[in-house]
Enzyme design. Structure first.
Site, PDB file in Angstrom:
ATOM      1  N   ARG A 150       1.951  52.942  17.276  1.00 50.01           N
ATOM      2  CA  ARG A 150       0.891  52.302  18.073  1.00 50.01           C
ATOM      3  C   ARG A 150      -0.185  51.793  17.122  1.00 50.01           C
ATOM      4  NH1 ARG A 150       0.411  57.376  21.787  1.00 50.01           N
ATOM      5  NH2 ARG A 150       1.260  58.164  19.846  1.00 50.01           N
ATOM      6  N   ASP A 170      -3.246  49.972  15.266  1.00 47.20           N
ATOM      7  CA  ASP A 170      -4.644  49.732  15.662  1.00 47.20           C
ATOM      8  C   ASP A 170      -4.959  48.240  15.740  1.00 47.20           C
ATOM      9  OD1 ASP A 170      -5.615  52.425  15.722  1.00 47.20           O
ATOM     10  OD2 ASP A 170      -5.555  52.436  13.530  1.00 47.20           O
ATOM     11  N   TYR A 198       4.888  51.598   5.723  1.00 48.15           N
ATOM     12  CA  TYR A 198       3.717  50.721   5.790  1.00 48.15           C
ATOM     13  C   TYR A 198       3.443  50.116   4.422  1.00 48.15           C
ATOM     14  CZ  TYR A 198       2.274  52.517  10.396  1.00 48.15           C
ATOM     15  OH  TYR A 198       2.206  52.838  11.727  1.00 48.15           O
ATOM     16  N   ARG A 229      -4.764  54.323   6.436  1.00 43.53           N
ATOM     17  CA  ARG A 229      -6.036  53.664   6.105  1.00 43.53           C
ATOM     18  C   ARG A 229      -7.003  54.626   5.407  1.00 43.53           C
ATOM     19  NH1 ARG A 229      -7.648  50.911  11.646  1.00 43.53           N
ATOM     20  NH2 ARG A 229      -9.593  50.606  10.493  1.00 43.53           N
TER      21      ARG A 229
END
Lengths: 261, 261
Positions: free
Chosen positions: B50, B52, B111, B198
């Site tokens: 999910r 951001d 990622y 992040r």
């Protein structure tokens, strides 16, 4: 007067191309207006490659003359300030001598053309690729590209609007690389005719589709007629990635790119 | 009912993130509305990650159930038609069995975080990179990254909003690659906590700036407190590049990506 070499990056989408055009937004106009804030006189720029509308650059080079001697890192910051909010930035600045010329001192131009070869339209690369759905025959495109290498009369790949005196050019590299669903075509030469890269890419694409054979390339060159070659590829996939000078005016300028933190 | 696995690509700029949000445009809403055109019932989707607001994906995976059995290439074309004009496309479609789940069947998430490390703001990569002007110390960032590899309590790197039951995760890869002025940080794990990537990138960035030492990483992990680690990197540079399943439902689906020419 001080002459400055500028390394430029831009997203060509939404610009009328490099060159000044009446009533349309050009990159040349934006650069000269930005530099005009630092000068009492209008500033004129000379560029290595007058890219068409929609064509991008990561390594375009131009030069400008200013009355004042400004530190390169200060000029970079000032020009980038005046270029806001456009997708156009000065990546690097170097002081060059008065004989140096962004256009005539260039030893080679390097272009890359990106094709997205898959069923789905681009989600991340809109306006940055030529989207082609049918799977292209890369081996055939490579064979066709080899026929175009070297010194030829490229009249068949030249736009009607081309203003060059001679249609003869020496193509040093025309390479087709495949990276998953991305196809990159690298083209390098001392200089190119108007639309030459896009016309070569459009012709290679038709070879990749099976609409032209690789063996037809010598005949297309010999025809010396634009209608003999394939279609003009759209500007979206084209990037001017590097202009080569000897010596490289930006070779010592690496610190400029980082000085302004 | 037929269950379809969908491989998705999107530019997260301008979206409120993956998940439904009242009065804001989410990727989940767009996908479910597009699929709703092919069903008499509302369609619900389950996704592997999910993401951001502002986070991008080239390899997000979701699944949906439809009453009808539609050919994968036809579903790809139909969904992409209904997703126009958004920067959101279905790259691939595969039929999976009813037990297969985009979220719970996932073996790993990959990622990539992109940093543009130069003086000039991005001209070609707006909203796609974290632009940092001071030159970062890559060697120090790599050393810091090595301390985070493996199984740890990642509470110090976890958003306050994180809903996971356990803060323990096993980080299989955290690699810092430098390509000229671009820095790519690759992060791989079975799953991540909310904002974990992040927060790790923001911490590595502070190490790269010399504001934190690589040797501080074990203490930051041991503190089990969000304030012990560094800042949260902005979403712009983050891409969900791959979700790993065994077997890969899309392995035989290569033809789908090209069938619809």
């Amino acid at each position: 007067m001080t002459r400055f070499a500028l390394k430029l990056e831009y997203d060509g989408t939404g610009f009328a191309g490099w060159q000044h055009q009446k009533d349309l937004l050009s990159l040349q106009q934006l650069l000269e207006e930005a530099a005009g804030h630092l000068s009492d006189e209008p500033v004129r720029s000379i560029t290595a490659g007058r890219t068409d509308a929609g064509v991008h650059a990561s390594g375009q080079v131009a030069h400008i003359d200013l009355e004042r001697k400004i530190a390169p890192h200060a000029l970079l910051q000032a020009l980038n300030f005046y270029l806001i909010p456009h997708a156009f930035v000065v990546r690097d600045v170097a002081i060059v001598d008065a004989q140096w010329n962004a256009r005539f001192s260039a030893r080679a131009r390097h272009y890359r053309y990106d094709i997205l070869n898959r069923a789905a339209r681009p989600g991340l690369l809109q306006n940055r690729v030529w989207h082609l759905k049918p799977r292209l025959d890369i081996a055939a495109m490579r064979e066709a590209a080899r026929h175009l290498l070297g010194k030829h009369d490229f009249t068949s790949f030249r736009a009607a609007s081309c203003q060059a005196h001679s249609p003869v050019r020496t193509l040093d590299r025309l390479e087709v690389l495949c990276d998953g669903e991305m196809i990159h075509i690298f083209a390098e030469a001392r200089s190119f005719l108007h639309h030459q890269v896009r016309n070569m890419v459009g012709t290679l694409k038709m070879v990749g589709e099976g609409k032209l054979s690789a063996a037809a390339m010598p005949g297309i060159l010999a025809a010396c007629h634009r209608a003999a070659a394939g279609q003009t590829a759209p500007p979206d996939g084209l990037f001017l990635t590097q202009v080569v000078y000897e010596p490289d005016p930006f070779a010592g300028a690496d610190k400029v790119g980082f000085a302004a933190s």
